[in-house]
Design an enzyme around this catalytic site. Structure first.
Site, short mmCIF file in Angstrom:
data_model
loop_
_atom_site.label_atom_id
_atom_site.label_comp_id
_atom_site.label_asym_id
_atom_site.label_seq_id
_atom_site.Cartn_x
_atom_site.Cartn_y
_atom_site.Cartn_z
N SER A 144 -9.61 -1.30 7.07
CA SER A 144 -9.04 -1.08 5.73
C SER A 144 -8.33 -2.28 5.15
CB SER A 144 -8.10 0.13 5.76
OG SER A 144 -8.84 1.32 5.84
N SER A 148 -9.50 0.97 2.90
CA SER A 148 -8.68 1.84 2.06
C SER A 148 -7.54 1.10 1.35
CB SER A 148 -8.07 2.98 2.89
OG SER A 148 -7.21 2.48 3.89
N LYS A 172 0.86 -1.18 0.00
CA LYS A 172 0.00 0.00 0.00
C LYS A 172 0.90 1.23 0.00
CE LYS A 172 -3.93 1.77 2.76
NZ LYS A 172 -4.78 1.45 3.93
#
Lengths: 455, 73
Positions: free
Chosen positions: A176, A152, A76
């Site tokens: 997330s 996310s 990420k």
């Protein structure tokens, strides 16, 4: 890329393929297939090819290599990667200096032989459940590209679901990792709060921030976690002796039929009819909202004073509102957190494992980003964490796992469960997850990069 | 074409202006200026957070329940 991390590492270790071949194939796959999904923000091609060459040389020299030798992985875009700027999914930080070294868990994975190949898309500053990013685009769900991947850490979940990468890393503040894992049909782990080092991770809400892996199956997830943790898992519990209960009340509302059926089948397999309720779940979720908004708002306040127009408008307005919260409700939320944790510990005196849905249903459509809660259509971006946020408050470890599809997987979108253990009991989660996967109750076929189901 | 403003419209307008003034006061306390184009979104989020504040404030906790600042699960 269609092989599991464990198989890839074995193939490289025993000379069936070179690390360079694997990395070249992976980079080619990401370059040619990601246009459909929007997972990748930056390829780390030079670095990855250099690392592969070094690994191949070590193997040729008969030197020892790690358990994830040659396994490509993505991160990420909030993990520091040496030599590049950590964006946290924003352009606000673009003038920051490049990271001087990799994040601590990335260093551990590299020490285990894994090779970082890409940074992956996310909601700006991890504030959202959709991975709709005004700077880097929307990540599409590989199971149905008209649908959200969740967020996310959407780029991380979708890259695994698409069969482009066997392992990726994400962060989980309010869900997330768990939400995109569920919507994309992959495995993810939110470890015990504080277990993995956050050095080199761009923060969001420090009280809740955790990092963890995604993978296409429970074995790969465990391998990745153990490398990130820096040690092998402990003693495996006897699955038959685990005291399992499902979470009732709040966690039974608005569920898609497939989730009810899937959890019923899991409980049946584990011969448990026990349901437990947690107190004041709506207030626990509210406390998580308040702590997150206030800590995120405080973190960004200096930039909001001078760079507000550079933020995604939705993120900016939420952060500004959070920065304006008065102290009293924030302190009350932290007190409620302690109170809620005590109740959860009380539940775990009689139980070893809790099972709950991860979301109310499958991935929402991108052109209609709502979910139904209490009979009303509400924003998916703000509410996909309905079942993950309250559990965030306690900081216990949670495995997100896809329910196995029925006979016609193509027609079904993935649905996911949360499996919760007491703090530090990740090993129980892996053991139970593997048993349920072996029994055909958990696990969703990862797509081959060419579209065929595998893994 | 000129429209006809009702009492309800006036009340709504007054409420929005009052909210904007409240937000400006809060923002001044942290040295933040909310640009006009951000105001509707910020107000929406403040209203959402107010609902959550009401929920957490609605639970009476024992006096010896401390904040979880040094949190260990």
């Amino acid at each position: 890329m269609t092989l599991s991390a464990a198989t890839l590492a074995d193939n490289i270790r025993f000379g069936l393929r070179t690390a360079r071949e694997v990395i070249e194939t992976t980079l080619h796959t990401l370059e040619t297939h990601d246009q459909a999904y929007g997972c990748v923000t930056r390829l780390l091609a030079d670095r990855a090819l250099r690392a592969a060459g070094l690994i191949d040389a070590r193997i040729a020299n008969g030197e020892p290599v790690g358990p994830l030798v040659g396994v490509p992985f993505g991160v990420k875009d909030l993990f520091d990667m040496e030599g590049i700027v950590t964006t946290a999914g924003s352009t606000v930080l673009k003038k920051n200096p490049p990271a001087v070294r990799d994040a601590a868990v990335v260093r551990r994975l590299v020490a285990a032989g894994a090779i970082p190949v890409a940074t992956l898309n996310m909601d700006e500053f991890a504030y959202g459940f959709a991975t709709e990013n005004s700077h880097y685009g929307t990540t599409r769900n590989p199971r149905d590209t008209e649908r959200l991947a969740g967020g996310s850490s959407g780029g991380s979940a979708a890259a695994v679901a698409a069969g482009m990468l066997p392992v990726t890393l994400g962060s989980d503040t309010n869900g997330s990792i768990r939400v995109p894992a569920a919507l994309c049909g992959v495995w993810g782990l939110r470890p015990t709060q504080g277990r993995l080092p956050l050095e080199g991770i761009y923060p969001f809400a420090a009280s809740f921030d955790t990092i963890g892996p995604f993978a296409g199956n429970s074995t790969d997830l465990k391998l990745a976690f153990e490398a990130m943790d820096g040690k092998a898992g402990g003693e495996e519990p006897d699955v038959g002796a685990l005291r399992v209960a499902r979470l009732g009340g709040w966690f039974e509302r608005d569920l898609a039929p497939g989730l009810i059926d899937g959890i019923d089948r899991i409980m049946g397999f584990l011969s448990s009819t026990k349901t437990v309720g947690l107190p004041e779940v709506a207030r626990a979720r509210a406390a998580a909202f308040i702590i997150t908004a206030s800590e995120g708002g405080n973190l960004h306040l200096p930039r909001l004073r001078h760079q507000a127009p550079e933020y995604d408008p939705a993120t900016r307005d939420r952060l500004m509102a959070g920065a304006l919260l008065p102290a009293s409700p924030i302190i009350q939320a932290h007190r409620l957190r302690n109170w809620f944790r005590e109740h959860l510990h009380e539940v775990f005196r009689e139980t070893d494992i809790l099972i709950a849905p991860a979301t109310v249903g499958p991935a929402p459509r991108i052109d209609q980003p709502t979910i139904t809660v209490g009979g009303e259509a509400v924003s998916a971006r703000a509410n996909l964490g309905l079942f993950t946020q309250p559990l965030t408050l306690a900081g216990f470890p949670i495995l997100a796992a896809p329910i196995a599809p029925g006979a016609e997987p193509v027609a079904e979108l993935p649905l996911g469960v949360q499996i919760i253990a007491a703090p530090g009991q990740e090993q129980a989660l892996f053991t139970l997850g593997a048993a349920l996967e072996h029994a055909g109750l958990l696990g969703y076929p990862v797509r081959g990069a060419a579209g065929q189901g595998e893994n | 074409m000129a429209g006809i403003r009702s009492d309800d419209d006036d009340k709504e307008r007054a409420a929005v202006l009052e909210m904007a003034r409240d937000v400006a006061v809060l923002a001044r306390q942290v040295d933040l200026v909310i640009p006009d184009d951000c105001l509707p979104g910020v107000i929406f989020n403040i209203e959402t957070l107010r609902g959550y504040v009401a929920l957490v404030d609605g639970l009476v906790l024992p006096d010896d329940c401390e904040p979880a600042f040094g949190y260990v699960p």
